[in-house]
Design an enzyme around this catalytic site. Structure first.
Site, PDB file in Angstrom:
ATOM      1  N   THR A  26       0.809  -1.151   0.036  1.00  6.97           N
ATOM      2  CA  THR A  26       0.116  -0.128  -0.189  1.00  6.97           C
ATOM      3  C   THR A  26       0.736   1.267   0.101  1.00  6.97           C
ATOM      4  O   THR A  26       2.002   1.351   0.574  1.00  6.97           O
ATOM      5  CB  THR A  26      -0.815   0.016   1.203  1.00  6.97           C
ATOM      6  OG1 THR A  26      -1.753  -1.067   1.088  1.00  6.97           O
ATOM      7  CG2 THR A  26      -1.596   1.342   1.384  1.00  6.97           C
ATOM      8  N   SER A  28       2.136   5.086  -2.008  1.00  7.31           N
ATOM      9  CA  SER A  28       2.471   5.802  -3.287  1.00  7.31           C
ATOM     10  C   SER A  28       3.756   5.075  -4.065  1.00  7.31           C
ATOM     11  O   SER A  28       3.773   5.228  -5.241  1.00  7.31           O
ATOM     12  CB  SER A  28       3.008   7.322  -3.221  1.00  7.31           C
ATOM     13  OG  SER A  28       3.751   7.354  -2.172  1.00  7.31           O
ATOM     14  N   THR A  29       4.385   4.262  -3.316  1.00  7.25           N
ATOM     15  CA  THR A  29       5.623   3.339  -4.055  1.00  7.25           C
ATOM     16  C   THR A  29       5.181   2.029  -4.386  1.00  7.25           C
ATOM     17  O   THR A  29       5.493   1.917  -5.612  1.00  7.25           O
ATOM     18  CB  THR A  29       6.888   3.257  -3.008  1.00  7.25           C
ATOM     19  OG1 THR A  29       7.031   4.671  -2.456  1.00  7.25           O
ATOM     20  CG2 THR A  29       7.943   2.802  -3.882  1.00  7.25           C
ATOM     21  N   ASP A  85       8.236   3.362   5.690  1.00  2.00           N
ATOM     22  CA  ASP A  85       8.363   4.873   6.129  1.00  2.00           C
ATOM     23  C   ASP A  85       9.609   5.270   6.357  1.00  2.00           C
ATOM     24  O   ASP A  85      10.340   6.218   6.271  1.00  2.00           O
ATOM     25  CB  ASP A  85       7.502   5.137   6.986  1.00  2.00           C
ATOM     26  CG  ASP A  85       5.786   5.036   6.505  1.00  2.00           C
ATOM     27  OD1 ASP A  85       5.633   5.898   5.606  1.00  2.00           O
ATOM     28  OD2 ASP A  85       5.063   4.324   7.082  1.00  2.00           O
ATOM     29  N   GLU A 104      -1.159  -5.041   6.448  1.00  6.29           N
ATOM     30  CA  GLU A 104       0.462  -5.076   5.648  1.00  6.29           C
ATOM     31  C   GLU A 104       1.153  -6.378   6.568  1.00  6.29           C
ATOM     32  O   GLU A 104       2.053  -7.037   5.923  1.00  6.29           O
ATOM     33  CB  GLU A 104       1.115  -3.772   5.859  1.00  6.29           C
ATOM     34  CG  GLU A 104       0.601  -3.026   4.630  1.00  6.29           C
ATOM     35  CD  GLU A 104       1.186  -1.601   4.821  1.00  6.29           C
ATOM     36  OE1 GLU A 104       1.072  -0.674   3.714  1.00  6.29           O
ATOM     37  OE2 GLU A 104       1.717  -1.046   5.897  1.00  6.29           O
ATOM     38  N   LYS A 122      14.026   7.397   2.748  1.00  2.00           N
ATOM     39  CA  LYS A 122      13.456   6.314   3.435  1.00  2.00           C
ATOM     40  C   LYS A 122      14.640   5.622   4.666  1.00  2.00           C
ATOM     41  O   LYS A 122      14.436   4.907   5.626  1.00  2.00           O
ATOM     42  CB  LYS A 122      12.653   5.450   3.074  1.00  2.00           C
ATOM     43  CG  LYS A 122      11.436   5.913   2.234  1.00  2.00           C
ATOM     44  CD  LYS A 122      10.327   6.584   2.953  1.00  2.00           C
ATOM     45  CE  LYS A 122       9.210   6.997   2.241  1.00  2.00           C
ATOM     46  NZ  LYS A 122       8.444   6.042   1.790  1.00  2.00           N
TER      47      LYS A 122
HETATM   48  C1  5RP Z   1       0.909   2.171   4.489  1.00  2.00           C
HETATM   49  C2  5RP Z   1       2.715   2.006   4.452  1.00  2.00           C
HETATM   50  C3  5RP Z   1       3.322   2.579   3.072  1.00  2.00           C
HETATM   51  O1  5RP Z   1       4.051   1.571   2.885  1.00  2.00           O
HETATM   52  C4  5RP Z   1       4.601   3.577   3.736  1.00  2.00           C
HETATM   53  O2  5RP Z   1       3.706   4.573   4.263  1.00  2.00           O
HETATM   54  C5  5RP Z   1       5.092   4.016   2.488  1.00  2.00           C
HETATM   55  O3  5RP Z   1       4.349   4.747   1.912  1.00  2.00           O
HETATM   56  P1  5RP Z   1       4.776   5.787   0.703  1.00  2.00           P
HETATM   57  O4  5RP Z   1       5.331   4.584  -0.382  1.00  2.00           O
HETATM   58  O5  5RP Z   1       3.684   6.232  -0.249  1.00  2.00           O
HETATM   59  O6  5RP Z   1       5.784   6.722   0.977  1.00  2.00           O
HETATM   60  O7  5RP Z   1       3.149   1.440   5.404  1.00  2.00           O
HETATM   61  O8  5RP Z   1       0.466   1.901   5.698  1.00  2.00           O
END
Ligand code: 5RP
EC number: 5.3.1.6
Length: 224
Positions: A26, A28-29, A85, A104, A122
């Protein structure tokens, strides 16, 4: 400018082969990973089953024609690709920025292999600058909040449209502003034993592969 999230999403898709059951992360990546799998399903006839980690990813994957099953309908997942994150040098991380940490983690622990895809921002020395998401049952959440305050964890409820955000699993999220987590194992253990906490965003020893996006290309890190 290179889109680092897209770069690592595409790279991770190379690990997916015909016939696999694939955990779909889940955020944006992970979005780009799912997008690429959808393209291969449509254009190359890739045959996979996706197991999603949020309602948002279910909708995205279904819109691309990726066949889906729930985690309870499969004995295991071959490989899960998800964002994070924060990730440290020991391959531990913080997840839950997208409020999907419970699903997740359930998909991750049922996976033979987990790969995180992150951009260079990150990667950290010590976890904790990112507020640690903790998913809590609604009943007793205010008392739990006060208990976190007393411990000096600087909690805040995750909000959406002026209300406490309710996760896909119908819980609240309390974000802990810890600044630094010197002993992630100890904190994970403490939260695992806190009544009312359903799950927390510390993912300890759950991945052995991380793909990090840099402007000059993705770097693949593997723990041996
Ligand atoms: C969602 C998550 C995401 O994988 C995490 O927040 C990274 O998100 P993004 O790729 O948008 O930076 O843990 O619960």
């Amino acid at each position: 400018m290179v889109n680092l999230k897209e770069q690592v999403g595409l790279k991770a898709a190379e690990f997916v082969k015909d016939g696999m059951i694939v955990g779909l992360g889940t955020g944006s990546t992970a979005y780009y990973f799912v997008q690429e799998l959808g393209r291969r399903v449509q254009e190359e006839g890739l045959s996979i089953v996706g197991v999603t980690t949020s309602n948002a990813t279910s909708e995205h994957a279904a819109s691309l024609g990726i066949p889906l099953k729930s985690i309870d309908e499969v004995p295991y997942v071959d490989v899960t690709v998800d964002g994070a994150d924060e990730v440290d040098g020991a391959f531990n991380g913080i997840k839950g920025g997208g409020a999907a940490l419970l699903m997740e983690k359930i998909v991750a622990v049922n996976s033979k292999d987990c790969i995180w895809i992150v951009d260079e921002s990150k990667v950290v020395e010590t976890l904790g600058a990112f507020k640690l998401p903790v998913e809590v049952v609604q009943y007793g959440a205010e008392n739990l909040f006060r208990a976190f305050e007393e411990k000096g964890y600087r909690p805040s409820f995750r909000m959406k449209d002026g209300e406490k955000l309710v996760t896909d699993m119908k819980n609240y999220i309390i974000d802990l502003d810890l600044r630094e987590i010197p002993d992630a194992d100890a904190l994970a253990n403490e939260l695992d034993h806190t009544v009312g906490v359903v799950e927390h965003g510390l993912f300890i020893q759950l991945v052995s592969k991380v793909i990090v996006g840099y402007p000059d290309g993705p770097r693949f890190l593997e723990k041996h």
